[in-house]
Motif scaffolding. Structure first.
Motif, PDB file in Angstrom:
ATOM      1  N   ALA A   1     -46.322  23.322 150.702  1.00 22.01           N
ATOM      2  CA  ALA A   1     -45.976  22.179 149.896  1.00 22.01           C
ATOM      3  C   ALA A   1     -44.804  21.952 149.030  1.00 22.01           C
ATOM      4  O   ALA A   1     -43.851  21.156 149.336  1.00 22.01           O
ATOM      5  CB  ALA A   1     -47.323  21.534 149.195  1.00 22.01           C
ATOM      6  N   PRO A   2     -44.753  23.108 147.954  1.00 22.49           N
ATOM      7  CA  PRO A   2     -43.437  23.106 147.299  1.00 22.49           C
ATOM      8  C   PRO A   2     -42.080  23.322 148.106  1.00 22.49           C
ATOM      9  O   PRO A   2     -40.982  23.115 147.797  1.00 22.49           O
ATOM     10  CB  PRO A   2     -43.587  24.234 146.514  1.00 22.49           C
ATOM     11  CG  PRO A   2     -45.131  24.294 146.448  1.00 22.49           C
ATOM     12  CD  PRO A   2     -45.439  24.030 147.675  1.00 22.49           C
ATOM     13  N   ARG A   3     -42.143  23.719 149.354  1.00 22.14           N
ATOM     14  CA  ARG A   3     -41.013  24.228 150.626  1.00 22.14           C
ATOM     15  C   ARG A   3     -40.860  23.066 151.426  1.00 22.14           C
ATOM     16  O   ARG A   3     -40.190  23.397 152.322  1.00 22.14           O
ATOM     17  CB  ARG A   3     -41.319  25.487 150.847  1.00 22.14           C
ATOM     18  CG  ARG A   3     -41.364  26.617 149.643  1.00 22.14           C
ATOM     19  CD  ARG A   3     -41.857  27.846 150.009  1.00 22.14           C
ATOM     20  NE  ARG A   3     -41.742  28.865 149.037  1.00 22.14           N
ATOM     21  CZ  ARG A   3     -42.695  29.185 148.264  1.00 22.14           C
ATOM     22  NH1 ARG A   3     -43.883  28.223 148.130  1.00 22.14           N
ATOM     23  NH2 ARG A   3     -42.552  29.890 147.154  1.00 22.14           N
ATOM     24  N   GLY A   4     -41.666  21.947 151.357  1.00 23.28           N
ATOM     25  CA  GLY A   4     -41.330  20.691 152.019  1.00 23.28           C
ATOM     26  C   GLY A   4     -42.460  20.948 153.416  1.00 23.28           C
ATOM     27  O   GLY A   4     -42.130  19.981 154.291  1.00 23.28           O
ATOM     28  N   GLY A   5     -43.308  21.621 153.468  1.00 26.65           N
ATOM     29  CA  GLY A   5     -44.245  21.614 154.533  1.00 26.65           C
ATOM     30  C   GLY A   5     -45.529  20.810 154.246  1.00 26.65           C
ATOM     31  O   GLY A   5     -45.929  20.809 152.988  1.00 26.65           O
ATOM     32  N   THR A   6     -46.092  20.356 155.099  1.00 25.82           N
ATOM     33  CA  THR A   6     -47.342  19.507 155.032  1.00 25.82           C
ATOM     34  C   THR A   6     -48.323  20.569 156.075  1.00 25.82           C
ATOM     35  O   THR A   6     -48.045  20.820 157.368  1.00 25.82           O
ATOM     36  CB  THR A   6     -47.330  18.290 155.589  1.00 25.82           C
ATOM     37  OG1 THR A   6     -46.817  18.228 156.958  1.00 25.82           O
ATOM     38  CG2 THR A   6     -46.227  17.606 154.645  1.00 25.82           C
ATOM     39  N   VAL A   7     -49.483  20.152 155.629  1.00 24.26           N
ATOM     40  CA  VAL A   7     -50.753  20.788 156.268  1.00 24.26           C
ATOM     41  C   VAL A   7     -51.688  19.715 156.589  1.00 24.26           C
ATOM     42  O   VAL A   7     -52.163  19.047 155.751  1.00 24.26           O
ATOM     43  CB  VAL A   7     -51.478  21.958 155.612  1.00 24.26           C
ATOM     44  CG1 VAL A   7     -52.799  22.563 156.417  1.00 24.26           C
ATOM     45  CG2 VAL A   7     -50.425  23.062 155.598  1.00 24.26           C
TER      46      VAL A   7
END
Length: 371
Positions: free
Chosen positions: A179-185
């Motif tokens: 999340a802090p690196r622009g990823g979503t799960v």
């Protein structure tokens, strides 16, 4: 918190001529039988070599093997049985949820347990002196896997999940790291989705990667087959951080469809002389290439045997020896320390790789990232 001075159930020392240790191994379904077979091969090989070298101060090491079948309640009962039989310590187990139950019971009984393969960070609910672990904590490996995903350009990650403390922990680790690196799960619950419905979700959500946080072979294999057959998902990467593609059964069931599925394994890029020798012996014993689980089993017995030689077979003495361990294993020098967020004695620097099967030669593994 229990300490090494806590009372135990059953005799403190092994009876008869041998030194007994109990081995927890998944040997029947729904346990991961392939992993259990490799784990047992490593445990048995190490015990044989210990005995050929003179045993434990002249006494043979005797391995009492019990099948956990991936059942936490069964594992706890097995720990009680083995404690009553006078084992000096426990070793083994692959499934994290099962190892957690075994560790809790071993802690309550004052019985040393050297866990070989389970990675769940919270192996015990509270810190304990009775349990140590060879495998790296899940958070370390799965963060490396998340970095691999980011490096490969994946920001929209779907995870096919089933209810489990282990899978839920994996989702949390991935989400917190990405999340802090622009990823979503996004989670896809396979209890309510068919493999074909999983494909529809991937298309609708624009996911570029699907991670299999599910059991093997069901439902992992049907999901892989469905995704590979769906032309809309040709560019979607399938991943299996828990290591399903490591075992020959994966390749046998999926063939070419099982290639290019990155997973975590706990081996160095190159084995040293001990690792190479043990690897060759495991290959002969198994009739196939050994997995990292076989090396973990061997290393766990090697460590435990050295502790028993140097500190005796008294249970409290064994548990008190974890911080003194310094044993050359197949994958590096093993020492235990206290790791933040982990309540057991932990080998902190086990090697970790992200690996897949080469599509051009599915029996060959490609190292994609190391840490």
């Amino acid at each position: 918190m229990n300490t090494p001075s806590s009372p135990s159930v059953g005799p403190e020392r092994t009876g008869g001529a041998s030194v007994r240790i109990g081995a927890l191994v998944p040997l029947t379904r729904p346990g991961w039988v392939g992993a259990g077979r490799h784990l047992l091969a490593g445990l048995e090989l190490a015990v044989r070599e210990v005995n050929e070298a003179g045993g434990i101060s002249g006494r043979p090491l005797d391995l009492l093997v019990r099948d956990t079948a991936a059942d936490p309640e069964r594992a706890a009962a097995v720990v009680d049985e083995l404690a009553g039989l006078g084992v000096a310590a426990l070793v083994g187990e692959y499934h994290s949820v099962v190892a957690r139950a075994a560790a809790a019971r071993a802690d309550a009984l004052g019985l040393p347990f050297l866990c070989s393969s389970a990675v769940l960070d919270a192996l015990t609910e509270q810190p304990t002196e009775w349990v140590a672990r060879i495998a790296p904590p899940q958070s370390r490996g799965w963060r490396l896997y998340a970095d691999f995903l980011l490096g490969a350009g994946h920001r929209r990650i779907a995870v096919a999940t089933q209810p489990s403390v282990y899978w839920a922990s994996g989702v949390r680790i991935l989400r917190e790291h990405l999340a802090p690196r622009g990823g979503t799960v996004v989670e896809l619950d396979v209890r309510t989705l068919t493999p074909e419905a999983v494909c529809e979700e991937l298309v609708g959500r624009g996911a570029t990667a699907l991670l299999l946080l599910v059991g093997h072979p069901e439902p992992a294999v049907p999901i892989v087959t469905a995704v590979r057959r769906d032309g809309r998902l040709a560019e979607v990467m399938i991943g299996a951080p828990a290591g399903q593609p490591e075992f020959a059964e994966w390749a046998a069931l999926l063939g070419a469809d099982g290639a290019a599925v990155p997973f975590l394994r706990y081996l160095p890029e190159r084995l040293g002389p001990l690792g190479a020798r043990v690897g060759a012996a495991l290959r002969e014993r198994l009739g196939e290439a050994p997995s990292f689980v076989g090396f973990e089993g061997y290393d766990a017995v090697a460590v435990l045997a050295e502790v028993l030689r140097t500190h005796g077979t008294d249970r409290a003495g064994t548990a008190g020896a974890w911080p003194d361990v310094a044993v050359e294993g197949t994958r590096g020098r093993i020492r235990f320390s206290r790791t933040p967020g982990v309540g057991v004695w932990q080998w902190a620097w086990a090697p970790i790789q992200v690996v897949d099967r080469d599509p051009a030669a599915p029996e060959t593994f490609r190292v994609l990232r190391s840490g």
